[in-house]
Design an enzyme around this catalytic site. Sequence first.
Site: not given
Ligand SMILES: NC(=O)c1ccc[n+]([C@@H]2O[C@H](COP(=O)([O-])OP(=O)(O)OC[C@H]3O[C@@H](n4cnc5c(N)ncnc54)[C@H](OP(=O)(O)O)[C@@H]3O)[C@@H](O)[C@H]2O)c1
Length: 296
Positions: A128, A132
């Site tokens: 991961y 990223k």
């Molecule tokens: N959550 C954390 O704690 C965290 C920590 C550090 C960094 N980040 C970063 O912050 C950003 C947002 O994270 P988040 O937590 O909001 O993620 P999330 O809730 O898991 O949401 C991911 C999104 O990506 C979409 N997605 C994944 N695969 C896809 C595909 N093949 N086609 C179209 N859509 C797709 C998902 O759609 P579906 O719902 O349809 O699957 C969802 O809308 C990311 O860049 C992540 O790396 C997050």
Amino acid sequence: MAKALVLGGVTGLLGQALTRVLTERGWQVETLSRADGNLLEMSFLEDRLGQAGADAVFNAVAWTQVDDAEDHPEEALLINRTLPDALARVLKALGRGHLVHFSTDFVFSGPHQHPWREDDAPNPASVYGRTKLAGEEAVLRVLPERSCVLRTAWLFGPGRKNFVDVILAACRKRDAISVVHDQFGSPTYSLDLAQWSAELAEKGATGIWHAVNSGQASWCELASEAIALTAGPCRLEPIASSQWPQKAQRPVYSVLDTGKLSEFLGKKPRPWPQALREYLFSEYLSGTQSGKEGIH
Ligand SMILES: NC(=O)c1ccc[n+]([C@@H]2O[C@H](COP(=O)([O-])OP(=O)(O)OC[C@H]3O[C@@H](n4cnc5c(N)ncnc54)[C@H](OP(=O)(O)O)[C@@H]3O)[C@@H](O)[C@H]2O)c1
């Protein structure tokens, strides 16, 4: 009125926060999600980005299943590197539109003596983290003049199940829960991150930014604060990572330095416990939390 296109803006934890905050700030917001078509198809992206004519494209789509990525490195790479690379290329060709892309504290591994700064050398320990990092490098290489990468961490907020929700749900079912107490990071409220993202986009910020709430915590400390604030009935048992084996290696210390963001905002991001209180009292306990799976 400025126009935004939010990828992942319907279902993602951060995407939903961006859609809400940008709308509240007066942006005209369109979303682009899995349901609209295949985001990995270049001609589809070219059409949709061309039609949107957005002033800023926010990419909140990612492969966020950290352990699953170990078994699906190619699929994770497609979402975490190929997609942002394609977005940057399409915007470059269009000649307009700022790209706001999101990355992670998992590009670091640690240990480290002080919070990681934007110019510290990354060294991801997981698939991961590596995918990223490849995504951030691609964006900044292709579109340096019109892109920024916001590294964030340990997100909680409304709209999609996250670590805090999982802990509170477990606490309602069990007398005691064990939570890791030897990994330290920067808990962050998705709605605060969305505000900073909007401000950075409005000012046309470029480069890498560490975008997290102030302070640091172990997973156990974050759980403890959430349970205390909701008067949860269960006991917490701090454990070592070795007692909770996971497929992907996590950083032992991934606290991010907020100096650059503080200077930009003119104030420090608020401390995570204050943001957590707002989440629990204004969103979680008032029942607006929808609880879709997807913890990071
Ligand atoms: N959550 C954390 O704690 C965290 C920590 C550090 C960094 N980040 C970063 O912050 C950003 C947002 O994270 P988040 O937590 O909001 O993620 P999330 O809730 O898991 O949401 C991911 C999104 O990506 C979409 N997605 C994944 N695969 C896809 C595909 N093949 N086609 C179209 N859509 C797709 C998902 O759609 P579906 O719902 O349809 O699957 C969802 O809308 C990311 O860049 C992540 O790396 C997050």
